[in-house]
Every structure is written in C-alpha cells, then in structure tokens.
Scaffold this active site. Structure first.
Site, short mmCIF file in Angstrom:
data_model
loop_
_atom_site.label_atom_id
_atom_site.label_comp_id
_atom_site.label_asym_id
_atom_site.label_seq_id
_atom_site.Cartn_x
_atom_site.Cartn_y
_atom_site.Cartn_z
N GLY A 77 0.85 -1.18 0.00
CA GLY A 77 0.00 0.00 0.00
C GLY A 77 0.88 1.23 0.00
O GLY A 77 2.01 1.20 0.51
N GLN A 131 2.67 9.93 1.43
CA GLN A 131 3.96 9.22 1.46
C GLN A 131 4.83 9.56 0.26
O GLN A 131 6.03 9.28 0.27
CB GLN A 131 3.74 7.70 1.49
CG GLN A 131 3.15 7.20 2.79
CD GLN A 131 3.07 5.69 2.80
OE1 GLN A 131 2.13 5.13 2.26
NE2 GLN A 131 4.06 5.03 3.38
N CYS A 183 5.78 -0.04 7.41
CA CYS A 183 5.39 1.14 6.63
C CYS A 183 6.58 1.59 5.81
O CYS A 183 7.69 1.67 6.34
CB CYS A 183 4.94 2.25 7.59
SG CYS A 183 4.40 3.75 6.74
N LEU A 184 6.35 1.89 4.54
CA LEU A 184 7.46 2.35 3.68
C LEU A 184 8.06 3.66 4.20
O LEU A 184 9.20 3.98 3.88
CB LEU A 184 6.98 2.53 2.24
CG LEU A 184 6.60 1.24 1.50
CD1 LEU A 184 6.02 1.56 0.12
CD2 LEU A 184 7.79 0.31 1.36
N HIS A 199 -4.69 1.21 7.45
CA HIS A 199 -3.36 1.82 7.55
C HIS A 199 -3.22 2.97 6.55
O HIS A 199 -2.75 4.06 6.90
CB HIS A 199 -2.31 0.73 7.31
CG HIS A 199 -0.88 1.19 7.30
ND1 HIS A 199 0.06 0.75 8.21
CD2 HIS A 199 -0.23 2.07 6.49
CE1 HIS A 199 1.22 1.33 7.95
NE2 HIS A 199 1.08 2.14 6.91
N GLU A 200 -3.64 2.72 5.30
CA GLU A 200 -3.49 3.75 4.26
C GLU A 200 -4.41 4.95 4.52
O GLU A 200 -4.01 6.10 4.32
CB GLU A 200 -3.78 3.17 2.87
CG GLU A 200 -2.84 2.05 2.43
CD GLU A 200 -1.38 2.36 2.62
OE1 GLU A 200 -0.96 3.52 2.47
OE2 GLU A 200 -0.62 1.41 2.95
N HIS A 252 -2.94 7.31 6.87
CA HIS A 252 -1.94 8.22 6.28
C HIS A 252 -2.58 9.52 5.79
O HIS A 252 -1.95 10.56 5.79
CB HIS A 252 -1.24 7.55 5.09
CG HIS A 252 -0.06 6.69 5.47
ND1 HIS A 252 1.02 7.17 6.18
CD2 HIS A 252 0.23 5.39 5.22
CE1 HIS A 252 1.91 6.21 6.36
NE2 HIS A 252 1.45 5.10 5.79
NI NI Z 1 2.45 3.29 5.78
#
Ligand code: NI
Length: 179
Positions: free
Chosen positions: A49, A54, A97-98, A139-140, A143
C-alpha cells in the site's frame, strides 16, 4: 512512468491532513500519471500500500494490493476513501510502513470494514474487506489523516527491526510487505 521519492517519518507531510480530490481534477493527465507512478513506486519498494502523503502529495488517495477471491493480487487506487467498521472485532497483527523503513510492530485494527471510494475514473465503488486487506486499507486511510501505525500501537513492546522480526517473529502469521 517514474519512481517517486518516499517521505520518511519526521517529514511534516506525513502529519498533515490530506485534502479531498475533485472528480474533475482526477480525470486530468497529471493525476492519472500520479496514480501510475504510485503503483510503480509501491511495486519497486515491495509495498502492499502507498498513500499520497507518502510521496509528498497531501491528497486523499492511496493505492493498495487487494487479494481477490481467486487469490490474485490486484493493485487498486482508492480516491477519497471513507471507511466504516463492520462489527466490533479488533485484531492485532504485524505492520510495517514504507515511511518507517525496516521496523515492524503489532497494531490493533478492525477485522472487518466497508470502504467506499472513487476509482481512477471518478466512479464510486464499495468494498467489504476482512483481515489483512482490511488492515491495509485502515493503515493507508490513516496516512490521509496524518496518522502513522506507531500511533495506533497499544504498547511498543512488540517493536522490532526487520532482521529481528524475520528471525523471531515472521512465522507468527505476519505479512512481510510494508504499507
Ligand atoms: Ni504506511
């Protein structure tokens, strides 16, 4: 298509509330390119995701890999998503998480949700999700409100570096992909 730079924890863009997209804006070439670039960037970094903030775009949109009933993973863009829990069951599981590279931790999430969003052409759709895909979408969506998974943890005792997660915890049912 091109790869986008991923913002890491500490960059203020990750703590902003992202703004909604107008359907007319969505149908423009730059927005369509952004969606393609986000998909490419997510794949490049083995994510499951990736949300607008991000990649330094504080817009209410994300792309996510959602497994369909036949087991195939499809990468779907979600624009202006709204989520609603379906039931009270909470489940704790591993997340990464990226924007928080090489860290894993256990996060409680609703097991079942319904998500409503626009697709990349501006058409609305609804999806009922259970388990890991429901986790990814929660989660997304976080963000888009400046929330990181660490904020959702009930305790930091599970926090682990990726190597140690792999050595001691990965067989615990966790998924390796970052979100
Ligand atoms: Ni994340």
């Amino acid at each position: 298509m091109s790869l986008l730079k991923v913002a890491r924890m500490g960059h203020p863009v990750l703590r902003k509330t992202a703004r909604r997209l107008e359907p007319t804006e969505l149908r423009t070439a730059p927005l369509q390119k952004l969606i393609d670039d986000m998909m490419e960037t997510m794949a490049e970094y083995s994510g499951i995701g990736l949300a607008g903030p991000q990649v330094h775009e504080p817009l209410r949109m994300f792309v996510a890999g959602i497994e369909s009933d036949d087991g195939r993973l499809k990468v779907i863009p979600f624009i202006n998503p709204e989520i609603e829990p379906a039931g009270d069951v909470m489940e704790e599981d591993w997340e990464g998480c990226l924007s928080i590279p090489d860290i894993r931790g256990r996060v409680p999430r609703h097991r079942d949700i319904v998500v409503r969003a626009l697709d990349r052409r501006g058409k609305s759709f609804e999806m009922a999700l259970h388990g890991f895909p429901a986790r990814v979408v929660q989660h997304e969506t976080d963000h888009l409100d400046g929330v990181l998974f660490l904020d959702r943890m009930e305790s930091f005792t599970s926090l682990a570096f990726l190597d140690e997660y792999g050595r001691f915890w990965a067989r615990d049912g966790g998924e390796d992909d970052a979100l």
